[in-house]
Design an enzyme around this catalytic site. Structure first.
Site, PDB file in Angstrom:
ATOM      1  N   ASP A  29       4.040  -0.443  -8.908  1.00 33.46           N
ATOM      2  CA  ASP A  29       3.259  -1.673  -9.016  1.00 33.46           C
ATOM      3  C   ASP A  29       4.144  -2.789  -9.559  1.00 33.46           C
ATOM      4  OD1 ASP A  29      -0.085  -2.280  -9.326  1.00 33.46           O
ATOM      5  OD2 ASP A  29       1.325  -3.704 -10.227  1.00 33.46           O
ATOM      6  N   ASN A  83      -9.812   0.885  -7.619  1.00 30.02           N
ATOM      7  CA  ASN A  83     -10.727  -0.262  -7.695  1.00 30.02           C
ATOM      8  C   ASN A  83     -11.265  -0.512  -6.289  1.00 30.02           C
ATOM      9  OD1 ASN A  83     -10.251  -0.776 -10.466  1.00 30.02           O
ATOM     10  ND2 ASN A  83      -8.318  -1.784  -9.951  1.00 30.02           N
ATOM     11  N   GLU A  91      -8.301  -6.515  -5.928  1.00 33.28           N
ATOM     12  CA  GLU A  91      -7.638  -7.769  -5.552  1.00 33.28           C
ATOM     13  C   GLU A  91      -6.945  -7.672  -4.202  1.00 33.28           C
ATOM     14  OE1 GLU A  91      -5.233  -8.737  -8.932  1.00 33.28           O
ATOM     15  OE2 GLU A  91      -6.930  -9.731  -9.938  1.00 33.28           O
ATOM     16  N   VAL A  92      -6.310  -6.546  -3.954  1.00 39.56           N
ATOM     17  CA  VAL A  92      -5.617  -6.369  -2.671  1.00 39.56           C
ATOM     18  C   VAL A  92      -6.522  -5.533  -1.764  1.00 39.56           C
ATOM     19  CG1 VAL A  92      -3.600  -5.427  -1.505  1.00 39.56           C
ATOM     20  CG2 VAL A  92      -3.344  -6.541  -3.738  1.00 39.56           C
ATOM     21  N   HIS A  96      -5.760   1.436  -2.060  1.00 38.87           N
ATOM     22  CA  HIS A  96      -4.644   1.917  -2.881  1.00 38.87           C
ATOM     23  C   HIS A  96      -5.177   2.672  -4.078  1.00 38.87           C
ATOM     24  CE1 HIS A  96      -5.670  -2.211  -4.097  1.00 38.87           C
ATOM     25  NE2 HIS A  96      -5.356  -1.864  -5.336  1.00 38.87           N
ATOM     26  N   HIS A  98      -4.161   3.826  -7.888  1.00 34.44           N
ATOM     27  CA  HIS A  98      -3.235   3.580  -8.996  1.00 34.44           C
ATOM     28  C   HIS A  98      -2.972   4.903  -9.716  1.00 34.44           C
ATOM     29  CE1 HIS A  98      -3.854  -0.951  -9.361  1.00 34.44           C
ATOM     30  NE2 HIS A  98      -4.930  -0.624  -8.670  1.00 34.44           N
TER      31      HIS A  98
HETATM   32  P1  DGP Z   1      -6.198  -3.976  -7.511  1.00 32.77           P
HETATM   33  O1  DGP Z   1      -6.724  -4.859  -8.604  1.00 32.77           O
HETATM   34  O2  DGP Z   1      -6.707  -2.549  -7.666  1.00 32.77           O
HETATM   35  O3  DGP Z   1      -6.439  -4.549  -6.137  1.00 32.77           O
HETATM   36  O4  DGP Z   1      -4.634  -3.893  -7.750  1.00 32.77           O
HETATM   37  C1  DGP Z   1      -3.672  -4.469  -6.925  1.00 32.77           C
HETATM   38  C2  DGP Z   1      -2.315  -4.150  -7.521  1.00 32.77           C
HETATM   39  O5  DGP Z   1      -1.342  -4.506  -6.574  1.00 32.77           O
HETATM   40  C3  DGP Z   1      -1.983  -4.914  -8.805  1.00 32.77           C
HETATM   41  O6  DGP Z   1      -1.849  -3.971  -9.887  1.00 32.77           O
HETATM   42  C4  DGP Z   1      -0.659  -5.586  -8.520  1.00 32.77           C
HETATM   43  C5  DGP Z   1      -0.170  -4.922  -7.257  1.00 32.77           C
HETATM   44  N1  DGP Z   1       0.565  -5.796  -6.339  1.00 32.77           N
HETATM   45  C6  DGP Z   1       0.104  -6.951  -5.795  1.00 32.77           C
HETATM   46  N2  DGP Z   1       1.038  -7.485  -4.982  1.00 32.77           N
HETATM   47  C7  DGP Z   1       2.091  -6.624  -4.995  1.00 32.77           C
HETATM   48  C8  DGP Z   1       3.362  -6.620  -4.345  1.00 32.77           C
HETATM   49  O7  DGP Z   1       3.726  -7.506  -3.557  1.00 32.77           O
HETATM   50  N3  DGP Z   1       4.197  -5.573  -4.608  1.00 32.77           N
HETATM   51  C9  DGP Z   1       3.832  -4.554  -5.468  1.00 32.77           C
HETATM   52  N4  DGP Z   1       4.733  -3.576  -5.673  1.00 32.77           N
HETATM   53  N5  DGP Z   1       2.634  -4.526  -6.090  1.00 32.77           N
HETATM   54  C10 DGP Z   1       1.791  -5.553  -5.860  1.00 32.77           C
END
Ligand code: DGP
Length: 111
Positions: A29, A83, A91-92, A96, A98
């Protein structure tokens, strides 16, 4: 497709990969919340766990998460979080998991 994790899976955005196979990619992350903070994602675009119906993929995501935890030597314990959708603060919008560990994580409380 305008999905950051699709671009990351395709290699168009750099990441620190820790594992990959034909179905799944795992990478660190970018904003780690613990000494180990790895995201396990399917190569195929799925918006969230809500959309996951493929049991083979579900099993693979889970077993890769456990494999990452073992590779990271998280024998003291670790946490798996997915999430899912708005109320959980996703957010994404690419499924995914974690994998978090390497420190005491505290009790998991809603909110
Ligand atoms: P969530 O809130 O569960 O959608 O978490 C999204 C996670 O994605 C957050 O912990 C940060 C991570 N993240 C967002 N953009 C990038 C990226 O470009 N590269 C990486 N390695 N992680 C990212």
């Amino acid at each position: 497709m305008d999905c950051i994790f699709c671009k990351l899976v395709a290699g168009a955005i750099p990441s620190k990969r820790v594992f990959e196979d034909d179905l799944v990619v795992a990478f660190r992350d970018v904003w780690p919340l613990a000494p180990t903070h790895v995201l396990v994602v399917p190569r195929a675009h799925l918006a969230s766990l809500w959309e996951l119906e493929d049991e083979r993929l579900a099993g693979r995501l889970l077993s890769v998460a456990a494999r990452v935890a073992r590779d990271e030597k998280l024998e003291q314990g670790w946490r798996l979080i997915a999430n899912t959708r708005d109320d959980a603060g996703q957010e994404v919008l690419h499924l995914h998991l974690h994998v978090l560990g390497g420190r005491k994580l505290g009790r998991m409380l809603p909110g």
